[in-house]
Design a protein around this motif. Sequence first.
Motif, short mmCIF file in Angstrom:
data_model
loop_
_atom_site.label_atom_id
_atom_site.label_comp_id
_atom_site.label_asym_id
_atom_site.label_seq_id
_atom_site.Cartn_x
_atom_site.Cartn_y
_atom_site.Cartn_z
N MET A 229 6.57 40.98 -10.85
CA MET A 229 5.19 41.04 -10.10
C MET A 229 4.19 42.06 -10.64
SD MET A 229 5.01 42.45 -6.03
CE MET A 229 5.83 41.15 -5.37
N ILE A 230 3.00 41.80 -10.69
CA ILE A 230 2.08 42.79 -11.13
C ILE A 230 2.10 43.82 -10.42
CG2 ILE A 230 -0.45 42.94 -11.41
CD1 ILE A 230 -0.59 40.01 -12.13
N LYS A 231 1.87 45.04 -11.12
CA LYS A 231 1.66 46.23 -10.44
C LYS A 231 0.07 46.95 -10.76
CE LYS A 231 6.43 47.97 -10.38
NZ LYS A 231 7.37 49.19 -10.59
N LEU A 232 -0.50 47.12 -9.60
CA LEU A 232 -1.97 47.76 -9.65
C LEU A 232 -1.86 49.15 -9.25
CD1 LEU A 232 -4.99 47.67 -10.24
CD2 LEU A 232 -5.35 46.76 -8.09
N LYS B 254 -4.63 34.64 -5.98
CA LYS B 254 -3.54 34.32 -5.31
C LYS B 254 -2.08 34.36 -5.62
CE LYS B 254 -6.27 30.85 -2.38
NZ LYS B 254 -7.51 31.19 -2.70
N ILE B 255 -2.18 35.67 -6.58
CA ILE B 255 -0.68 35.94 -7.15
C ILE B 255 -0.24 37.17 -6.62
CG2 ILE B 255 -1.10 34.80 -9.55
CD1 ILE B 255 -2.15 37.06 -10.40
N LYS B 256 1.00 37.18 -6.63
CA LYS B 256 1.88 38.20 -6.06
C LYS B 256 1.48 39.70 -6.82
CE LYS B 256 5.67 35.84 -3.60
NZ LYS B 256 6.94 35.80 -3.53
N TYR B 257 1.00 40.57 -6.01
CA TYR B 257 0.93 42.08 -6.63
C TYR B 257 1.45 42.98 -5.66
CZ TYR B 257 -3.42 42.29 -4.18
OH TYR B 257 -4.31 42.47 -3.09
N ILE C 266 -2.80 48.04 -14.75
CA ILE C 266 -1.80 47.22 -14.32
C ILE C 266 -0.67 47.18 -15.22
CG2 ILE C 266 -3.54 45.73 -13.16
CD1 ILE C 266 -2.93 43.46 -15.40
N GLU C 267 0.29 46.69 -14.42
CA GLU C 267 1.60 46.47 -15.33
C GLU C 267 2.10 44.82 -15.05
OE1 GLU C 267 4.76 49.59 -15.41
OE2 GLU C 267 3.59 50.50 -13.71
N ASP C 268 2.31 44.27 -16.19
CA ASP C 268 2.56 42.85 -16.01
C ASP C 268 3.72 42.58 -17.05
OD1 ASP C 268 2.68 40.36 -15.01
OD2 ASP C 268 1.06 39.74 -16.35
N ASP C 269 4.61 41.97 -16.75
CA ASP C 269 5.83 41.50 -18.04
C ASP C 269 5.91 42.88 -18.91
OD1 ASP C 269 6.18 39.20 -16.61
OD2 ASP C 269 4.69 37.85 -17.63
N GLY C 270 6.09 43.83 -18.70
CA GLY C 270 6.47 44.71 -19.76
C GLY C 270 4.83 45.21 -20.45
N LEU C 271 3.75 44.96 -19.97
CA LEU C 271 2.68 45.12 -20.57
C LEU C 271 1.85 46.09 -19.68
CD1 LEU C 271 1.03 42.04 -21.97
CD2 LEU C 271 1.83 43.76 -23.30
N ILE C 272 1.08 47.39 -20.38
CA ILE C 272 0.42 48.04 -19.34
C ILE C 272 -1.21 47.70 -20.12
CG2 ILE C 272 -0.36 50.41 -19.04
CD1 ILE C 272 2.46 51.03 -19.42
N VAL C 273 -1.98 47.24 -19.38
CA VAL C 273 -3.01 46.87 -19.48
C VAL C 273 -4.09 47.99 -18.80
CG1 VAL C 273 -4.83 45.08 -19.88
CG2 VAL C 273 -2.48 44.55 -19.75
N ALA C 274 -5.00 48.55 -19.58
CA ALA C 274 -6.05 49.65 -19.10
C ALA C 274 -7.46 48.95 -19.26
CB ALA C 274 -5.72 50.93 -19.42
N GLU C 275 -8.56 49.70 -18.52
CA GLU C 275 -9.80 49.14 -18.79
C GLU C 275 -10.22 47.86 -17.92
OE1 GLU C 275 -11.88 51.22 -19.96
OE2 GLU C 275 -10.27 52.52 -21.11
#
Length: 206
Positions: A1-4, A23-26, A56-65
């Motif tokens: 699940m995506i974490k914001l 419409k995705i789980k977060y 966000i965190e998703d599938d082990g990735l941390i994405v900023a900006e």
Amino acid sequence: MIKLHHLNKSRSKRIIWLLEELKIKYEIIPYQRDSLTFLAPVELKSVHPLGKSPVIEDDGLIVAESGAITEYLIDKYADGQFAPKRGSKEYVEYSQWIHFAESSAILPLLLKMFVAKDGCETNFLAGYADLETEKVIRFFDDSLADKRYLVADQLSGADIMMSFIVEIVKRNGEFDKYKNIAAYAQQLATHPAFIQAEHIELKAEA
């Protein structure tokens, strides 16, 4: 699940909107600004070294900006929605608006806010911020003439990114000055996910 990782009164509201559209789980992990300094809490630095939001965190990735997050989510989860076809003229226009939101548009608006918060008399900065703000917001307003959306007459990541600029114009009480932006704001508010994002943001701040 995506974490914001969501900071109140920040750019991450538009990421909530995009997640609702997709419409995705977060899960929202909320943070509150300091009531005196208005700065983000130090806890955000455990997520990203800059301690800013959204992240966000998703599938082990941390994405900023915000722009990078918007592009990442649309590329991965939108199934062809919310962005024109890559290589098309519309995609180039779309990409320019994605980046305009966090470059040309936001800088003078932030400068105006910082000058106002500081309260000092400036030799150059206040006048520069005023002139640049008028230039970029007038360009935005003119670009919306006879349009419902920024690109290809449909909601895209460009609109989601620029919604933060619309909010600042609204907060500054300038809808009377920028009629096209005011009409555009009404159009964005016709999307149920936009309204839902506002409710979710208020709940996260409670």
